[in-house]
Design an enzyme around this catalytic site. Structure first.
Site, PDB file in Angstrom:
ATOM      1  N   GLY A  53     -12.978  -0.063  -6.584  1.00 51.68           N
ATOM      2  CA  GLY A  53     -13.561   1.270  -6.446  1.00 51.68           C
ATOM      3  C   GLY A  53     -15.054   1.262  -6.689  1.00 51.68           C
ATOM      4  O   GLY A  53     -15.510   1.221  -7.825  1.00 51.68           O
ATOM      5  N   ASN A  90       0.856  -1.191   0.000  1.00 41.90           N
ATOM      6  CA  ASN A  90       0.000   0.000   0.000  1.00 41.90           C
ATOM      7  C   ASN A  90       0.888   1.235   0.000  1.00 41.90           C
ATOM      8  O   ASN A  90       1.297   1.707   1.049  1.00 41.90           O
ATOM      9  CB  ASN A  90      -0.919  -0.017   1.225  1.00 41.90           C
ATOM     10  CG  ASN A  90      -1.744   1.247   1.339  1.00 41.90           C
ATOM     11  OD1 ASN A  90      -1.837   2.033   0.395  1.00 41.90           O
ATOM     12  ND2 ASN A  90      -2.359   1.452   2.493  1.00 41.90           N
ATOM     13  N   CYS A 121      -1.705   4.956   1.041  1.00 47.94           N
ATOM     14  CA  CYS A 121      -2.641   5.328   2.094  1.00 47.94           C
ATOM     15  C   CYS A 121      -2.583   6.840   2.328  1.00 47.94           C
ATOM     16  O   CYS A 121      -1.539   7.392   2.662  1.00 47.94           O
ATOM     17  CB  CYS A 121      -2.350   4.602   3.393  1.00 47.94           C
ATOM     18  SG  CYS A 121      -3.581   5.027   4.643  1.00 47.94           S
ATOM     19  N   THR A 172      -8.313   4.853  -2.120  1.00 45.42           N
ATOM     20  CA  THR A 172      -9.322   5.912  -1.998  1.00 45.42           C
ATOM     21  C   THR A 172      -8.831   7.243  -2.582  1.00 45.42           C
ATOM     22  O   THR A 172      -7.629   7.504  -2.647  1.00 45.42           O
ATOM     23  CB  THR A 172      -9.676   6.140  -0.525  1.00 45.42           C
ATOM     24  OG1 THR A 172      -8.461   6.331   0.204  1.00 45.42           O
ATOM     25  CG2 THR A 172     -10.416   4.948   0.050  1.00 45.42           C
TER      26      THR A 172
HETATM   27  C1  LIG Z   1     -12.595   1.944   6.166  1.00 44.46           C
HETATM   28  C2  LIG Z   1     -11.587   1.683   5.082  1.00 44.46           C
HETATM   29  C3  LIG Z   1     -10.304   1.235   5.418  1.00 44.46           C
HETATM   30  C4  LIG Z   1      -9.356   0.994   4.436  1.00 44.46           C
HETATM   31  N1  LIG Z   1      -8.115   0.536   4.787  1.00 44.46           N
HETATM   32  C5  LIG Z   1      -7.189   0.264   3.813  1.00 44.46           C
HETATM   33  C6  LIG Z   1      -5.902  -0.264   4.146  1.00 44.46           C
HETATM   34  O1  LIG Z   1      -5.587  -0.514   5.323  1.00 44.46           O
HETATM   35  N2  LIG Z   1      -5.010  -0.506   3.136  1.00 44.46           N
HETATM   36  C7  LIG Z   1      -5.334  -0.272   1.822  1.00 44.46           C
HETATM   37  O2  LIG Z   1      -4.510  -0.514   0.934  1.00 44.46           O
HETATM   38  N3  LIG Z   1      -6.554   0.201   1.478  1.00 44.46           N
HETATM   39  C8  LIG Z   1      -7.482   0.474   2.438  1.00 44.46           C
HETATM   40  N4  LIG Z   1      -8.735   0.953   2.075  1.00 44.46           N
HETATM   41  C9  LIG Z   1      -9.051   1.184   0.647  1.00 44.46           C
HETATM   42  C10 LIG Z   1      -9.880   0.038   0.038  1.00 44.46           C
HETATM   43  O3  LIG Z   1      -9.170  -1.187   0.078  1.00 44.46           O
HETATM   44  C11 LIG Z   1     -10.287   0.365  -1.404  1.00 44.46           C
HETATM   45  O4  LIG Z   1      -9.125   0.491  -2.198  1.00 44.46           O
HETATM   46  C12 LIG Z   1     -11.080   1.643  -1.519  1.00 44.46           C
HETATM   47  O5  LIG Z   1     -11.970   1.768  -0.452  1.00 44.46           O
HETATM   48  C13 LIG Z   1     -11.873   1.741  -2.823  1.00 44.46           C
HETATM   49  O6  LIG Z   1     -12.756   0.657  -2.972  1.00 44.46           O
HETATM   50  P1  LIG Z   1     -14.328   0.696  -2.551  1.00 44.46           P
HETATM   51  O7  LIG Z   1     -14.924   1.903  -3.216  1.00 44.46           O
HETATM   52  O8  LIG Z   1     -14.888  -0.593  -3.044  1.00 44.46           O
HETATM   53  O9  LIG Z   1     -14.352   0.807  -1.082  1.00 44.46           O
HETATM   54  C14 LIG Z   1      -9.692   1.200   3.064  1.00 44.46           C
HETATM   55  C15 LIG Z   1     -10.981   1.640   2.735  1.00 44.46           C
HETATM   56  C16 LIG Z   1     -11.932   1.883   3.715  1.00 44.46           C
HETATM   57  C17 LIG Z   1     -13.294   2.352   3.310  1.00 44.46           C
END
Ligand SMILES: Cc1cc2nc3c(=O)[nH]c(=O)nc-3n(C[C@H](O)[C@H](O)[C@H](O)COP(=O)(O)O)c2cc1C
Ligand SMILES: Cc1cc2nc3c(=O)[nH]c(=O)nc-3n(C[C@H](O)[C@H](O)[C@H](O)COP(=O)(O)OP(=O)(O)OC[C@H]3O[C@@H](n4cnc5c(N)ncnc54)[C@H](O)[C@@H]3O)c2cc1C
Ligand code: FES
Lengths: 329, 273
Positions: A245, A129, A132, A195
């Protein structure tokens, strides 16, 4: 017709279907494992792990936006040692490939994480990652420039023999450059996307909602943006792309697969419907069956057919015989 | 999917919803909550909404929820008609701990506004267990005191004159004692009238209840609220700061699985906005 073959390969991981649970939205599989058998998934990606335990950011950590969610969890995690002793043994027996998401502030931290995970049973792959938004490396995440993506990737590549996935940030001028940087660094795949940086202001308190001001936007609101990023990344590299996403249904997932993703991950969708992942698996199966498509891999990148010059190697994105590009950084 | 059996306005912007869900009705404990998907598989608002289980009837397979319209999600719920279906996840979270069986004496229940919801089921189970309760119900005014008729001991409803088992306190004095419900709790604890306090309501009230518990050396359990995404313990979004332990290291607890009910000593109530 026999039921369609949903299997895909990412590096050395053979997944029975292309659906993963995204990092940070699925914990270490415990909670969702009480609701359904997580072995029906293609893979599970863990919450981001750091060398030392992290307490995370002060609340509030969540804020809803139209069709979306801002989060500022701040990488709360038990640290590498606790992961290895308390989570990994159970995950190793879960019957599903486990991808460990790792985070660090320096290249050395990423390498130490990767090398200490090398001999941990049940760890199928490392997802780096670099993106972040809630932590900072010298003021900004590595993912914000392709040169740093390359150096982190190349260093972690030397530290691990496991399948290596680099998770890209959309908060960058050109995601294709970042994808190429990861490929050149030796990554087996890229995940697109983490994100989007956003923020919210609390109009009652007249202050930013989050202590760290910026937070990560996820959910259906980012889906078209993530889809474009996947299309661009898939056009730029030969290694597989994991599309992430705003995916909450099989139709959403199929969009990403058609756009060039070899696998997909469901994140925020798990919160809205805790059985979203198995539903997406089932829905992809029905989609293929209804159309008489035998192999999922025939779907991958199909929407790109004709959009690029077809090099005749079966990759509709058309980069098959592309010259190795100059490093643009 | 749970069928909505009833959804009626019981006070200004306050609703009582009865749902048919045999699983939740069978297993819900006082203080637990359900996580409700907004109608029409809504993507906007996106997230589920948490509501305390107010009463669960395993025989009928039904549960009751009390809610107040405060935003778009609860507005959507208010439009639901009997016969409609809602996607309900639960029961979730850690509920109230029953008082130690060997103890003697009454316990106090302190409700602020809609915070009465989880305490109603608690009072039912306490009475069934033979534990005496002093139920202190506070609100801004009489019309906003909803759910009191559901308290098992309330009988004919709101009591204008103070009783030991049910006291009503309003800020405007429109019914019962005038003032804050915590004033009534202070008096009760001063008389040694409770060996344990259960509280749910606005965080300012909970802070004061925690303070009174400490002052009178009576253990306090509070039910907290925080914004939630998964409701299952996976996303770490619903954090509240833990009371610093011996090491003094900063740690967070998850309201959805470590709570929503906490011992007042476990959490840093002063740190909650
Ligand atoms: C509450 C939360 C915690 C997350 N923690 C991480 C993380 O620890 N490491 C990481 O690479 N991405 C993390 N993400 C990102 C997600 O893995 C994903 O890439 C992002 O939310 C987009 O996908 P989605 O729209 O389906 O949620 C997190 C997302 C959310 C919402
Ligand atoms: C464990 C738990 C149990 C709850 N039980 C009840 C109950 O029995 N009855 C009831 O009426 N409400 C209860 N709530 C609060 C309820 O979940 C919120 O009022 C609801 O989610 C608001 O949704 P909305 O879309 O209408 O408002 P929004 O538009 O989301 O927000 C409107 C207002 O509500 C506040 N709010 C939003 N979400 C929450 C939340 N999760 N916790 C606290 N405040 C919030 C916001 O700060 C804002 O001021 C509970 C919350 C939790 C965490
Ligand atoms: S709401 Fe996800 S951990 Fe509590």
């Amino acid at each position: 017709m026999a039921s369609p073959d949903l299997s895909v390969t990412i590096g050395a991981i053979r997944m029975k279907n292309p659906v993963m649970a995204a990092s940070g939205t699925f914990g270490f599989g415990r909670e969702f494992g009480q609701l359904f058998d997580i072995s029906v998934l293609g893979a599970v990606v863990t919450k981001g792990i750091t060398l030392e335990p992290r307490a995370g950011n002060p609340p509030p950590r969540l804020w809803e936006t139209p069709c979306g969610l801002l989060n500022s969890v701040g990488l709360q995690n038990p640290g590498l040692e606790a992961f290895i002793s308390e989570e990994a043994p159970r995950l190793a027996g879960a019957g599903v490939p486990v991808i460990v998401n790792i985070s660090g502030d320096t290249v050395a931290e990423f390498c130490e994480l990767a090398s200490r995970l090398e001999d941990v049973a049940g760890v199928a792959a490392i997802e780096v990652n670099v993106s972040c938004p809630n932590i900072h490396a010298a003021g900004r995440p590595f993912a914000s420039d392709p040169g740093s993506v390359y150096s982190v990737t190349a260093a972690v590549r030397r530290a691990t023999t496991k399948t290596l996935i680099v998770k890209l940030s959309p908060n960058i001028a050109d995601i294709a450059d970042a994808a190429r940087a990861a490929e050149m660094g030796g990554s087996d795949a890229v995940s697109c996307v983490n994100t989007f940086l956003g923020m919210a202001v609390d109009t009652a308190r007249m202050r930013p909602v989050f202590a760290r001001v910026f937070a990560g936007l996820s959910g259906p609101a980012i889906r078209p943006l993530a889809l474009r990023a996947v299309w661009e990344a898939a056009s730029a590299v030969k290694i597989p792309v994991v599309g992430i996403g705003g995916i909450s249904s099989a139709a959403d997932a199929i969009e990403f697969l058609l756009a060039g993703a070899r696998a997909v991950a469901v994140g925020t969708g798990n919160f809205v419907s805790p059985t979203a992942c198995p539903e997406v698996v089932a829905g992809i199966g029905s989609y293929l069956e209804e159309r008489g498509i035998r192999f999922l891999r025939d779907l991958v990148g199909r929407a790109a057919a004709g959009a690029f010059a077809d090099p005749g190697d079966g990759n509709p994105h058309g980069h098959g015989n592309r010259e190795e590009p100059e490093r643009p950084w | 999917m749970a069928e909505v059996l009833e959804n009626c306005e019981i006070g200004p912007g306050c609703f009582r919803m009865r749902l048919a869900d045999a699983n939740v009705a069978r297993s819900a404990r006082p203080g637990q909550f359900v996580h409700v998907r907004l109608p029409g598989s809504s993507l906007d608002p996106l997230l589920r909404r948490p509501f305390s289980v107010c009463l669960a009837d395993p025989g009928e397979g039904t549960l009751l929820v009390l809610y107040q319209v405060v935003g778009r999600g609860t507005q959507m719920l208010a439009k639901i008609r009997p016969g409609d279906y809602l996607n309900v996840l639960g029961p979730l979270g850690r509920g109230f701990d029953m008082p130690p069986a060997d103890g003697k004496g009454d316990v106090a229940l302190v409700a602020g506004g809609l915070g009465i919801a989880p305490l109603i089921m608690l009072s039912r189970d306490l009475s069934r267990a033979g534990v005496g309760c002093s139920f202190l119900v506070g609100g801004r005014s009489q019309d906003l005191l909803v759910g009191v008729d559901l308290v098992p001991c309330a009988g004919a409803g709101l009591a204008a004159t103070p009783r030991r088992d049910l006291q009503v306190v309003t800020e405007d004095g429109s019914i019962g004692r005038q003032g804050l419900v915590t004033d009534a709790l202070d008096d009760l604890l001063r008389d040694g009238g409770a060996r344990c306090v259960y509280a749910c309501g606005p965080v300012g009230m909970l802070r004061e209840v925690g303070r009174l518990g400490e002052a009178h050396r009576v253990p306090v359990q509070v039910s907290l609220e925080e914004r939630m995404a998964c409701g299952l313990g996976a996303c770490l979004g619903c954090a509240v700061k833990a009371r610093p332990g011996r090491g003094g290291r900063e740690t967070y607890l998850r309201v959805c699985v470590d709570g929503p009910v906490f011992w007042a000593g476990e959490v840093d109530l002063d740190g909650i906005a």
